[in-house]
Design a protein around this motif. Structure first.
Motif, short mmCIF file in Angstrom:
data_model
loop_
_atom_site.label_atom_id
_atom_site.label_comp_id
_atom_site.label_asym_id
_atom_site.label_seq_id
_atom_site.Cartn_x
_atom_site.Cartn_y
_atom_site.Cartn_z
N CYS A 64 0.85 -1.19 0.00
CA CYS A 64 0.00 0.00 0.00
C CYS A 64 0.89 1.24 0.00
N GLY A 65 0.61 2.16 -0.94
CA GLY A 65 1.39 3.39 -0.98
C GLY A 65 2.87 3.18 -1.17
N GLY A 66 3.24 2.12 -1.88
CA GLY A 66 4.66 1.85 -2.15
C GLY A 66 5.38 1.12 -1.04
N GLU A 67 4.67 0.67 0.00
CA GLU A 67 5.31 -0.05 1.10
C GLU A 67 4.57 -1.34 1.40
N ARG A 68 5.30 -2.28 2.00
CA ARG A 68 4.66 -3.51 2.46
C ARG A 68 4.29 -3.35 3.93
N LEU A 69 3.08 -3.84 4.25
CA LEU A 69 2.56 -3.74 5.60
C LEU A 69 1.93 -5.07 5.98
N ALA A 70 1.76 -5.28 7.28
CA ALA A 70 1.08 -6.47 7.78
C ALA A 70 -0.09 -6.03 8.65
N LEU A 71 -1.26 -6.62 8.41
CA LEU A 71 -2.45 -6.34 9.21
C LEU A 71 -2.79 -7.57 10.02
N PRO A 72 -3.13 -7.41 11.31
CA PRO A 72 -3.51 -8.57 12.12
C PRO A 72 -4.77 -9.21 11.61
N GLY A 73 -4.79 -10.54 11.60
CA GLY A 73 -5.95 -11.26 11.09
C GLY A 73 -7.23 -10.91 11.80
N ALA A 74 -7.13 -10.53 13.09
CA ALA A 74 -8.33 -10.24 13.88
C ALA A 74 -9.10 -9.04 13.35
N VAL A 75 -8.47 -8.16 12.57
CA VAL A 75 -9.16 -6.94 12.11
C VAL A 75 -9.69 -7.07 10.69
N VAL A 76 -9.22 -8.08 9.93
CA VAL A 76 -9.62 -8.24 8.52
C VAL A 76 -10.82 -9.19 8.43
N ARG A 77 -11.91 -8.71 7.84
CA ARG A 77 -13.11 -9.52 7.71
C ARG A 77 -13.28 -10.10 6.31
N ARG A 78 -12.83 -9.39 5.29
CA ARG A 78 -13.07 -9.85 3.92
C ARG A 78 -12.06 -9.21 2.99
N VAL A 79 -11.71 -9.93 1.92
CA VAL A 79 -10.88 -9.40 0.83
C VAL A 79 -11.71 -9.50 -0.44
N THR A 80 -11.92 -8.38 -1.13
CA THR A 80 -12.77 -8.39 -2.32
C THR A 80 -12.09 -7.61 -3.45
N LEU A 81 -12.68 -7.69 -4.63
CA LEU A 81 -12.28 -6.82 -5.72
C LEU A 81 -12.71 -5.39 -5.39
N PRO A 82 -12.04 -4.38 -5.95
CA PRO A 82 -12.42 -2.99 -5.66
C PRO A 82 -13.87 -2.70 -6.02
N ALA A 83 -14.52 -1.89 -5.19
CA ALA A 83 -15.90 -1.46 -5.44
C ALA A 83 -15.91 0.03 -5.78
N VAL A 84 -16.98 0.47 -6.42
CA VAL A 84 -17.13 1.89 -6.76
C VAL A 84 -17.33 2.69 -5.47
N VAL A 85 -16.56 3.76 -5.32
CA VAL A 85 -16.65 4.60 -4.12
C VAL A 85 -17.38 5.89 -4.48
#
Length: 210
Positions: A64-85
């Motif tokens: 994200c933003g040119g960097e690699r990051l790690a997110l804790p599994g407890a906070v991630v609920r779903r991974v989807t294709l991008p949606a219209v904002v």
């Protein structure tokens, strides 16, 4: 605080397992994830952690933003294709992009790179690797886009390192730990990735609504 590690065969086995997981995550960078793999990764990262001694910690590695990051599994609920904002008149700002519809649910959508004050913040790339993450618990859920979902790694708690004491940007404030990935085959150097704090991340997103 420095984490002591004893030189035992068990420790060496644990280190090898961590390195193996990180290596597998690196290989995922070489190809896009299919929809089936996205669903599997979502289930894996959202699986509740076992409350037993020595339980491994689930992390979702992203770019994200040119960097690699790690997110804790407890906070991630779903991974989807991008949606219209859709922008919200008089409410959208640098961090709050607007709202989007995920599975029939309207969710506030934020620019994660802008929240973390990363160099690549605000760049709307058209990469086919971009994915949207649904974070948090209903009704206080958020959607954020990332440039690339690398994959899930599971590490022992001893593999988490203390972050730097200095706070230079929002990313440092939201960083709870660092994790060291296996050495890159090209550079021969290990890479330390910031592990974001789930509660602090959600608090930062909520502040964008003020």
């Amino acid at each position: 605080m420095t984490v002591e590690r004893r030189s035992t065969s068990t420790d060496r086995t644990g280190d090898a397992a961590i390195a193996s997981d990180a290596d597998a995550a690196r290989r995922l960078l070489q190809r896009p994830l299919s929809d089936e793999e996205l669903a599997a990764q979502t289930g894996e990262v959202a699986r509740p952690l076992e409350e037993e001694a020595g339980a491994r910690i689930s992390l979702l590695l992203v770019e994200c933003g040119g960097e690699r990051l790690a997110l804790p599994g407890a906070v991630v609920r779903r991974v989807t294709l991008p949606a219209v904002v859709h922008r919200v008149p008089h409410r959208s700002n640098k961090v709050l992009r607007g709202i989007c519809n995920l599975g029939g649910q309207l969710v506030p959508t934020a620019d994660l790179a802008a929240l973390l004050e990363l160099d690549g913040a605000g760049e709307e790339g058209g990469s086919r690797h971009r994915r949207m993450l649904l974070l948090g618990e209903s009704p206080e859920q958020w959607a954020v886009e990332v440039d690339h979902v690398i994959g899930v790694v599971r590490i022992d708690p001893e593999g988490l390192l203390d972050p730097p004491a200095t706070v230079r940007a929002a990313r440092d404030h939201l960083t709870e730990h660092l994790v060291e990935l296996a050495a890159d085959s090209g550079t021969g150097q290990a890479e330390r990735v910031a592990v974001l704090s789930g509660p602090r991340l959600l608090e930062g997103l909520a502040r964008s609504l003020a």
